[in-house]
Design a protein around this motif. Structure first.
Motif, PDB file in Angstrom:
ATOM      1  N   SER A   1      39.367  33.601  35.344  1.00  0.00           N
ATOM      2  CA  SER A   1      40.382  33.682  36.606  1.00  0.00           C
ATOM      3  C   SER A   1      40.443  34.996  36.245  1.00  0.00           C
ATOM      4  O   SER A   1      40.839  35.161  37.296  1.00  0.00           O
ATOM      5  N   SER A   2      40.657  36.213  35.492  1.00  0.00           N
ATOM      6  CA  SER A   2      41.570  36.841  35.544  1.00  0.00           C
ATOM      7  C   SER A   2      40.869  37.614  36.257  1.00  0.00           C
ATOM      8  O   SER A   2      40.739  38.766  36.669  1.00  0.00           O
ATOM      9  N   GLU A   3      39.126  37.825  36.121  1.00  0.00           N
ATOM     10  CA  GLU A   3      38.455  39.126  36.715  1.00  0.00           C
ATOM     11  C   GLU A   3      38.633  37.843  38.304  1.00  0.00           C
ATOM     12  O   GLU A   3      38.690  38.806  39.574  1.00  0.00           O
ATOM     13  N   MET A   4      39.095  37.033  38.662  1.00  0.00           N
ATOM     14  CA  MET A   4      39.402  36.117  39.872  1.00  0.00           C
ATOM     15  C   MET A   4      40.258  36.910  40.459  1.00  0.00           C
ATOM     16  O   MET A   4      40.259  37.463  42.073  1.00  0.00           O
ATOM     17  N   LEU A   5      41.449  36.983  39.831  1.00  0.00           N
ATOM     18  CA  LEU A   5      42.667  37.344  39.918  1.00  0.00           C
ATOM     19  C   LEU A   5      42.604  39.151  40.937  1.00  0.00           C
ATOM     20  O   LEU A   5      43.554  39.433  41.466  1.00  0.00           O
ATOM     21  N   MET A   6      41.707  39.756  39.764  1.00  0.00           N
ATOM     22  CA  MET A   6      41.757  41.171  39.808  1.00  0.00           C
ATOM     23  C   MET A   6      40.976  41.596  40.751  1.00  0.00           C
ATOM     24  O   MET A   6      41.469  42.314  42.151  1.00  0.00           O
ATOM     25  N   LEU A   7      40.015  40.617  41.205  1.00  0.00           N
ATOM     26  CA  LEU A   7      39.499  40.974  42.802  1.00  0.00           C
ATOM     27  C   LEU A   7      40.111  40.695  44.383  1.00  0.00           C
ATOM     28  O   LEU A   7      40.576  41.374  45.156  1.00  0.00           O
ATOM     29  N   ASP A   8      41.139  39.648  43.602  1.00  0.00           N
ATOM     30  CA  ASP A   8      41.864  39.037  44.888  1.00  0.00           C
ATOM     31  C   ASP A   8      42.832  40.071  44.948  1.00  0.00           C
ATOM     32  O   ASP A   8      43.565  40.607  46.605  1.00  0.00           O
ATOM     33  N   THR A   9      43.757  40.555  43.315  1.00  0.00           N
ATOM     34  CA  THR A   9      44.616  42.022  44.195  1.00  0.00           C
ATOM     35  C   THR A   9      44.031  43.187  44.575  1.00  0.00           C
ATOM     36  O   THR A   9      44.786  43.535  45.623  1.00  0.00           O
ATOM     37  N   VAL A  10      42.767  43.439  43.838  1.00  0.00           N
ATOM     38  CA  VAL A  10      42.776  44.108  44.547  1.00  0.00           C
ATOM     39  C   VAL A  10      42.752  44.626  46.075  1.00  0.00           C
ATOM     40  O   VAL A  10      42.927  45.254  47.078  1.00  0.00           O
ATOM     41  N   LEU A  11      41.915  43.815  46.397  1.00  0.00           N
ATOM     42  CA  LEU A  11      41.648  43.306  48.305  1.00  0.00           C
ATOM     43  C   LEU A  11      42.931  43.054  48.868  1.00  0.00           C
ATOM     44  O   LEU A  11      42.936  43.712  49.825  1.00  0.00           O
ATOM     45  N   GLY A  12      43.781  42.755  48.086  1.00  0.00           N
ATOM     46  CA  GLY A  12      45.260  42.292  49.073  1.00  0.00           C
ATOM     47  C   GLY A  12      45.578  43.192  49.123  1.00  0.00           C
ATOM     48  O   GLY A  12      46.260  43.860  50.094  1.00  0.00           O
TER      49      GLY A  12
END
Ligand SMILES: [Zn+2]
Length: 484
Positions: A124-135
């Motif tokens: 989940s933390s990896e997904m959050l990071m991915l989403d954040t960077v993209l965001g």
């Protein structure tokens, strides 16, 4: 972040640039260097390097990305390398294609610069990071776009128009303004002035300009085409204003006006009033008037001015006729009216009138004779009633009243009925008599044009046009009641 057993595996590299990333310092070659440097560390076997130019905002637009995804599905490689997260995708559809491969097919996705290495199961933390960077990266791109738009708008609001200026002006890039070109500006000014009079249609203005010596250089004929003239007449730029799309409003430009706002407004009103397409006119005298010279029918021709005035002419269009007659409709109207003034309805013989109104009076005269018959029938019934009363020596008053009421009920108030019917007949006769005092002209003038046309066909034998006007002959029935 740890990377599990990717050493010596097969890898694909994907690099991308787009116009929205320009000036960010991450060229295709630089991305490639970053990716290959990483691959070298893990002794990865590079199967293919994809380099693409295209926006990552929308899916379906990236041919190479889609080709790469297809290759990954077929299991051509175990690792995919991107220099940055936002090189993979800015839209969730494309991003999901990679994540799905990671979760379901055991793909390893490497984002070199962020040091993000995705392997199943994605935490989940990896997904959050991915989403954040993209965001964040999407936010930046959109913000830059907005800033750019705002800049254009701000410059526009200051009065500088970046687009090509219309006929009559020339853009001066150094002065950042549109300057007027004398000859063309005069052309524009005259076009507006002519149209503002309301006396010319757009096409007539084009012709008039040419007549007055104004030349439109962009046409071999030197006459401005109708559509170009219409766009010219509609363009508010000539009043010193222009439309800023980004601001959704008109602003004052820093160029000189060629046309005053008054004239411009007048022209707009007239343009809106002008009929959009030539309408078919049902003309009062079409197929009726003949040229006296050649005997051919005169052809009606309608000119509608932007100010709403309508002019109708009848012309002899026979090429062999040497008269070239052209008569305004109003002249014909006047002549027809003076002919009709000669027809005295009062001169119609009484017998003819009576014969004519017989049909109209028929239902009333029928009623009237019916009522008169009833009067004698009623009288007869009452007489027999009295006879019986006397003979039978009836003294019962209630019976007598009832028997009388029965008769009365059956016939009603015959006196009133007769009176009103007679009045009705009288009124009709009076109206006719009143009309007979009139001239045909008085009746004709209140007709609508359809009825006028019918009346003309009914009473006239021929309509011949001469230079001096109309020569009309009546049918014999009307000749008898004509009095000059
Ligand atoms: Zn003729």
């Amino acid at each position: 972040m740890l990377i599990k057993d990717i050493k010596k595996k097969r890898a694909l590299v994907y690099c991308r640039v787009s116009s929205e990333d320009q000036g960010k310092g991450t060229s295709l070659d630089e991305q490639e260097t970053l990716c290959l440097d990483f691959a070298k560390k893990y002794k990865l076997e590079i199967e293919k390097i994809y380099k693409e130019k295209g926006s990552a905002m929308k899916p379906e637009k990236r041919k190479m990305f889609n080709e790469m995804v297809e290759k990954l599905r077929k299991g051509v490689a175990d690792v995919v390398i991107f220099a940055f997260v936002d090189r993979m995708s800015r839209n969730p559809v494309d991003g999901y294609k990679i994540i799905q491969q990671v979760e379901d097919e055991g793909l390893t996705a490497i984002f070199v610069q962020e040091r993000l290495y995705l392997q199943a199961p994605i935490e989940s933390s990896e997904m959050l990071m991915l989403d954040t960077v993209l965001g964040v990266s999407n936010y930046r791109v959109r913000l830059d776009k907005e800033k750019c738009k705002a800049g254009i708008k701000a410059r526009a609001l200051e009065g500088f128009r970046p687009n090509r200026s219309p006929y009559g002006y020339k853009n001066d890039k150094r002065l950042k303004t549109a300057v007027t070109m004398k000859k063309r500006a005069d052309f524009v000014k005259k076009a507006f002035e002519l149209y503002a009079t309301g006396e010319y249609t757009v096409v007539e203005v084009a012709e008039k300009l040419y007549e007055l010596g104004f030349r439109y250089e962009f046409q071999p004929s030197k006459i401005i085409p109708k559509q170009s003239l219409i766009s010219m007449l509609k363009n508010p730029f000539y009043t010193g204003k222009y439309y800023v799309k980004q601001a959704g409003e008109y602003v004052n430009g820093n160029h000189k006006a060629i046309v005053s706002e008054d004239v411009y407004d007048k022209v707009q009103k007239l343009l809106n009033l002008a009929p959009k397409s030539p309408r078919k006119h049902a003309l009062l005298y079409s197929q009726l008037l003949k040229c006296e010279n050649c005997g051919g029918f005169m052809v009606g021709d309608v000119k509608e001015k932007p100010n709403g005035k309508r002019y109708v002419y009848y012309r002899c269009t026979n090429p062999k006729c040497n008269e070239h007659l052209s008569i305004p409709e109003i002249v014909i109207d006047k002549d027809v009216e003076s002919y009709l003034k000669e027809i005295r309805l009062g001169l119609i013989p009484k017998e003819i009138i009576n014969e004519a109104i017989k049909d109209e009076l028929y239902p009333m005269t029928q009623k009237l004779s019916g009522y008169r018959r009833d009067v004698s029938r009623k009288y007869d019934r009452e007489r027999r009633l009295y006879k019986r009363i006397v003979e039978d020596e009836i003294v019962d008053e209630e019976y007598i009243r009832g028997a009388k009421a029965l008769i009365q009920e059956e016939y009603g108030d015959l006196d009133s009925k007769i009176y009103y019917t007679q009045k009705q007949i009288e009124t009709i006769k009076n109206n006719v008599a009143e009309n007979l005092q009139k001239r045909l002209y008085d009746v004709y003038t209140v007709f609508d044009s359809k009825t006028k046309r019918k009346a003309l066909e009914l009473l006239a034998n021929s309509f011949k046009c001469t230079e001096k006007g109309l020569k009309m002959t009546f049918k014999s029935a009307f000749r008898k009641i004509r009095k000059r």
